[in-house]
Design a protein around this motif. Sequence first.
Motif, PDB file in Angstrom:
ATOM      1  N   ASP A  31       0.852  -1.188   0.000  1.00 41.03           N
ATOM      2  CA  ASP A  31       0.000   0.000   0.000  1.00 41.03           C
ATOM      3  C   ASP A  31       0.892   1.244   0.000  1.00 41.03           C
ATOM      4  OD1 ASP A  31      -3.216   0.535   0.979  1.00 41.03           O
ATOM      5  OD2 ASP A  31      -1.803   2.212   1.077  1.00 41.03           O
ATOM      6  N   ASN A  87     -12.847  -3.165   2.224  1.00 42.14           N
ATOM      7  CA  ASN A  87     -13.844  -2.102   2.337  1.00 42.14           C
ATOM      8  C   ASN A  87     -14.766  -2.192   1.127  1.00 42.14           C
ATOM      9  OD1 ASN A  87     -12.793  -0.939   4.743  1.00 42.14           O
ATOM     10  ND2 ASN A  87     -11.153  -0.012   3.541  1.00 42.14           N
ATOM     11  N   SER A  95     -12.155   3.383  -1.520  1.00 41.08           N
ATOM     12  CA  SER A  95     -11.687   4.477  -2.383  1.00 41.08           C
ATOM     13  C   SER A  95     -11.275   3.998  -3.770  1.00 41.08           C
ATOM     14  CB  SER A  95     -10.525   5.220  -1.724  1.00 41.08           C
ATOM     15  OG  SER A  95      -9.444   4.345  -1.490  1.00 41.08           O
ATOM     16  N   VAL A  96     -10.923   2.723  -3.912  1.00 41.12           N
ATOM     17  CA  VAL A  96     -10.556   2.171  -5.218  1.00 41.12           C
ATOM     18  C   VAL A  96     -11.558   1.069  -5.539  1.00 41.12           C
ATOM     19  CG1 VAL A  96      -8.778   1.054  -6.596  1.00 41.12           C
ATOM     20  CG2 VAL A  96      -8.119   2.722  -4.842  1.00 41.12           C
ATOM     21  N   HIS A 100     -10.176  -5.499  -3.336  1.00 45.27           N
ATOM     22  CA  HIS A 100      -8.828  -5.676  -2.779  1.00 45.27           C
ATOM     23  C   HIS A 100      -8.948  -6.012  -1.307  1.00 45.27           C
ATOM     24  CE1 HIS A 100      -9.901  -1.396  -2.533  1.00 45.27           C
ATOM     25  NE2 HIS A 100      -9.215  -1.348  -1.404  1.00 45.27           N
ATOM     26  N   HIS A 102      -6.819  -5.841   2.210  1.00 49.54           N
ATOM     27  CA  HIS A 102      -5.684  -5.292   2.934  1.00 49.54           C
ATOM     28  C   HIS A 102      -5.161  -6.367   3.885  1.00 49.54           C
ATOM     29  CE1 HIS A 102      -6.797  -0.905   2.199  1.00 49.54           C
ATOM     30  NE2 HIS A 102      -7.957  -1.494   1.958  1.00 49.54           N
TER      31      HIS A 102
HETATM   32  P1  AMP Z   1      -9.681   1.326   0.158  1.00 49.11           P
HETATM   33  O1  AMP Z   1      -9.790   2.638   0.873  1.00 49.11           O
HETATM   34  O2  AMP Z   1     -10.074   0.150   0.975  1.00 49.11           O
HETATM   35  O3  AMP Z   1     -10.360   1.382  -1.192  1.00 49.11           O
HETATM   36  O4  AMP Z   1      -8.127   1.091  -0.092  1.00 49.11           O
HETATM   37  C1  AMP Z   1      -7.428   1.623  -1.171  1.00 49.11           C
HETATM   38  C2  AMP Z   1      -5.994   1.613  -0.792  1.00 49.11           C
HETATM   39  O5  AMP Z   1      -5.221   1.808  -1.962  1.00 49.11           O
HETATM   40  C3  AMP Z   1      -5.582   2.720   0.191  1.00 49.11           C
HETATM   41  O6  AMP Z   1      -5.071   2.126   1.378  1.00 49.11           O
HETATM   42  C4  AMP Z   1      -4.525   3.500  -0.581  1.00 49.11           C
HETATM   43  O7  AMP Z   1      -3.471   3.944   0.235  1.00 49.11           O
HETATM   44  C5  AMP Z   1      -4.066   2.488  -1.613  1.00 49.11           C
HETATM   45  N1  AMP Z   1      -3.511   3.039  -2.819  1.00 49.11           N
HETATM   46  C6  AMP Z   1      -4.008   4.033  -3.586  1.00 49.11           C
HETATM   47  N2  AMP Z   1      -3.225   4.252  -4.652  1.00 49.11           N
HETATM   48  C7  AMP Z   1      -2.210   3.361  -4.581  1.00 49.11           C
HETATM   49  C8  AMP Z   1      -1.062   3.080  -5.385  1.00 49.11           C
HETATM   50  N3  AMP Z   1      -0.819   3.754  -6.510  1.00 49.11           N
HETATM   51  N4  AMP Z   1      -0.220   2.112  -4.980  1.00 49.11           N
HETATM   52  C9  AMP Z   1      -0.449   1.424  -3.840  1.00 49.11           C
HETATM   53  N5  AMP Z   1      -1.528   1.621  -3.049  1.00 49.11           N
HETATM   54  C10 AMP Z   1      -2.384   2.592  -3.401  1.00 49.11           C
END
Ligand code: AMP
Length: 114
Positions: A31, A87, A95-96, A100, A102
């Motif tokens: 991350d 999430n 957020s993505v 995924h 964690h």
């Molecule tokens: P979520 O909030 O559960 O969707 O987690 C998305 C995660 O992706 C967050 O913990 C971010 O820090 C991580 N993240 C976003 N962009 C990148 C990236 N380019 N490389 C690695 N992790 C990322």
Amino acid sequence: MMSDCLFCKIIAGEIPSAKVYEDDAVYAFRDIAPMAPVHVLVVPKQHIASADGITPENSAYVARIFEVIPKIAAAEGLTNGYRVITNCGEDACQSVKHLHFHILGGKKLPDQMA
Ligand code: AMP
């Protein structure tokens, strides 16, 4: 691959990542904003938007991910335990929009989940 998906671009190598594991179905990388000494994201190579998008047709990816997670945890030295989180959706602050998981560990984590 979804052309506007950050994690699809990472899997394709279009955006750099710190890879920790890869096979034909699963990709894992560190991350970018770690919340624990070890913070790895494990994703299916097939685009699935979230846990809400898991179906009988794609659930094998989730099984593969959970077969890989103990291997990553062992490789990262997480002998005293770790947490696996996904999430899903707005209330969970996803957020993505690519499924995924964690992996968090390397320290005693807070005991509250929310
Ligand atoms: P979520 O909030 O559960 O969707 O987690 C998305 C995660 O992706 C967050 O913990 C971010 O820090 C991580 N993240 C976003 N962009 C990148 C990236 N380019 N490389 C690695 N992790 C990322």
